[in-house]
Design a protein around this motif. Structure first.
Motif, PDB file in Angstrom:
ATOM      1  N   ARG A  13       0.827  -1.218   0.000  1.00 56.75           N
ATOM      2  CA  ARG A  13       0.000   0.000   0.000  1.00 56.75           C
ATOM      3  C   ARG A  13       0.856   1.261   0.000  1.00 56.75           C
ATOM      4  O   ARG A  13       0.538   2.220  -0.683  1.00 56.75           O
ATOM      5  CB  ARG A  13      -0.912   0.021   1.220  1.00 56.75           C
ATOM      6  CG  ARG A  13      -2.027  -0.970   1.179  1.00 56.75           C
ATOM      7  CD  ARG A  13      -2.908  -0.862   2.430  1.00 56.75           C
ATOM      8  NE  ARG A  13      -3.674  -2.054   2.644  1.00 56.75           N
ATOM      9  CZ  ARG A  13      -4.786  -2.367   1.980  1.00 56.75           C
ATOM     10  NH1 ARG A  13      -5.249  -1.555   1.080  1.00 56.75           N
ATOM     11  NH2 ARG A  13      -5.418  -3.497   2.240  1.00 56.75           N
ATOM     12  N   LEU A  25       2.116   2.204  -3.542  1.00 52.34           N
ATOM     13  CA  LEU A  25       1.141   2.279  -4.635  1.00 52.34           C
ATOM     14  C   LEU A  25       1.409   3.472  -5.553  1.00 52.34           C
ATOM     15  O   LEU A  25       1.272   3.351  -6.770  1.00 52.34           O
ATOM     16  CB  LEU A  25      -0.287   2.316  -4.081  1.00 52.34           C
ATOM     17  CG  LEU A  25      -1.400   2.015  -5.064  1.00 52.34           C
ATOM     18  CD1 LEU A  25      -1.192   0.686  -5.777  1.00 52.34           C
ATOM     19  CD2 LEU A  25      -2.749   2.018  -4.353  1.00 52.34           C
ATOM     20  N   TYR A  80       4.195   2.486  -7.740  1.00 57.62           N
ATOM     21  CA  TYR A  80       3.709   1.527  -8.737  1.00 57.62           C
ATOM     22  C   TYR A  80       2.944   2.261  -9.845  1.00 57.62           C
ATOM     23  O   TYR A  80       3.111   1.962 -11.022  1.00 57.62           O
ATOM     24  CB  TYR A  80       2.826   0.446  -8.102  1.00 57.62           C
ATOM     25  CG  TYR A  80       2.406  -0.562  -9.142  1.00 57.62           C
ATOM     26  CD1 TYR A  80       3.269  -1.579  -9.513  1.00 57.62           C
ATOM     27  CD2 TYR A  80       1.185  -0.446  -9.799  1.00 57.62           C
ATOM     28  CE1 TYR A  80       2.918  -2.482 -10.515  1.00 57.62           C
ATOM     29  CE2 TYR A  80       0.836  -1.337 -10.794  1.00 57.62           C
ATOM     30  CZ  TYR A  80       1.696  -2.353 -11.157  1.00 57.62           C
ATOM     31  OH  TYR A  80       1.366  -3.215 -12.156  1.00 57.62           O
ATOM     32  N   ARG A  81       2.105   3.228  -9.464  1.00 62.27           N
ATOM     33  CA  ARG A  81       1.344   3.997 -10.451  1.00 62.27           C
ATOM     34  C   ARG A  81       2.286   4.684 -11.443  1.00 62.27           C
ATOM     35  O   ARG A  81       2.042   4.677 -12.657  1.00 62.27           O
ATOM     36  CB  ARG A  81       0.455   5.025  -9.767  1.00 62.27           C
ATOM     37  CG  ARG A  81      -0.403   5.830 -10.730  1.00 62.27           C
ATOM     38  CD  ARG A  81      -1.267   6.869 -10.035  1.00 62.27           C
ATOM     39  NE  ARG A  81      -2.327   6.225  -9.278  1.00 62.27           N
ATOM     40  CZ  ARG A  81      -2.431   6.219  -7.958  1.00 62.27           C
ATOM     41  NH1 ARG A  81      -1.541   6.836  -7.212  1.00 62.27           N
ATOM     42  NH2 ARG A  81      -3.434   5.615  -7.364  1.00 62.27           N
ATOM     43  N   VAL A  90      -6.564  -1.367  -9.339  1.00 60.67           N
ATOM     44  CA  VAL A  90      -6.267  -1.786  -7.972  1.00 60.67           C
ATOM     45  C   VAL A  90      -7.532  -2.383  -7.351  1.00 60.67           C
ATOM     46  O   VAL A  90      -8.647  -1.916  -7.609  1.00 60.67           O
ATOM     47  CB  VAL A  90      -5.712  -0.614  -7.130  1.00 60.67           C
ATOM     48  CG1 VAL A  90      -6.730   0.480  -6.955  1.00 60.67           C
ATOM     49  CG2 VAL A  90      -5.165  -1.083  -5.811  1.00 60.67           C
ATOM     50  N   VAL A 131      -3.229  -5.854  -7.598  1.00 59.70           N
ATOM     51  CA  VAL A 131      -3.368  -5.118  -8.849  1.00 59.70           C
ATOM     52  C   VAL A 131      -3.652  -6.127  -9.945  1.00 59.70           C
ATOM     53  O   VAL A 131      -3.006  -7.176 -10.023  1.00 59.70           O
ATOM     54  CB  VAL A 131      -2.103  -4.290  -9.171  1.00 59.70           C
ATOM     55  CG1 VAL A 131      -2.143  -3.759 -10.596  1.00 59.70           C
ATOM     56  CG2 VAL A 131      -1.944  -3.149  -8.178  1.00 59.70           C
TER      57      VAL A 131
END
Length: 118
Positions: free
Chosen positions: A13, A16, A19-20, A42, A67
């Motif tokens: 988390r 994230l 990751y985006r 997600v 994801v």
């Protein structure tokens, strides 16, 4: 019809946003080489099942989210060509898998032939 690559992976988390950023970069690269569509989503409503589920599939930890991603191509041949180009692209080729914002050992993926398409 078309061809689809699907991916399921766990992302911490607190990583994230990282990751985006990586997903946006990957999206641009795949689309440049000819993918028809690129989607990353997600988990929002993915309960833990009794025997199988998205969380169980990646051995999800309490501090992670699932994801689900997929990329659409014209055909498997086109997918193979695009993926070869993407993997050779210097923007991704030198990526250190130890620093990516997900656990690649618990990610799974595969290629799928279209069965029904609207």
């Amino acid at each position: 019809m078309s061809y689809v690559d699907g991916f399921v992976l766990p992302v911490p988390r607190d990583r994230l946003d990282d990751y985006r950023k990586l997903a946006r970069k990957a999206c641009r690269i795949w689309m440049e080489y000819g993918a028809l569509a690129y989607h990353e989503a997600v988990a929002d409503d993915v309960p833990v099942g009794k025997s199988t589920s998205f969380p169980r599939s990646v051995k999800l930890k309490d501090d992670e989210v699932v994801v689900f991603a997929y990329i659409v191509y014209k055909s498997r041949a086109q997918r193979d060509k695009v993926n070869k180009q993407v993997m050779a692209d210097p923007r991704l080729a030198g990526m250190d898998m130890k620093s990516v914002p997900f656990d690649g050992k618990r990610m799974f993926w595969g290629g799928f032939k279209s069965l029904v398409k609207a």
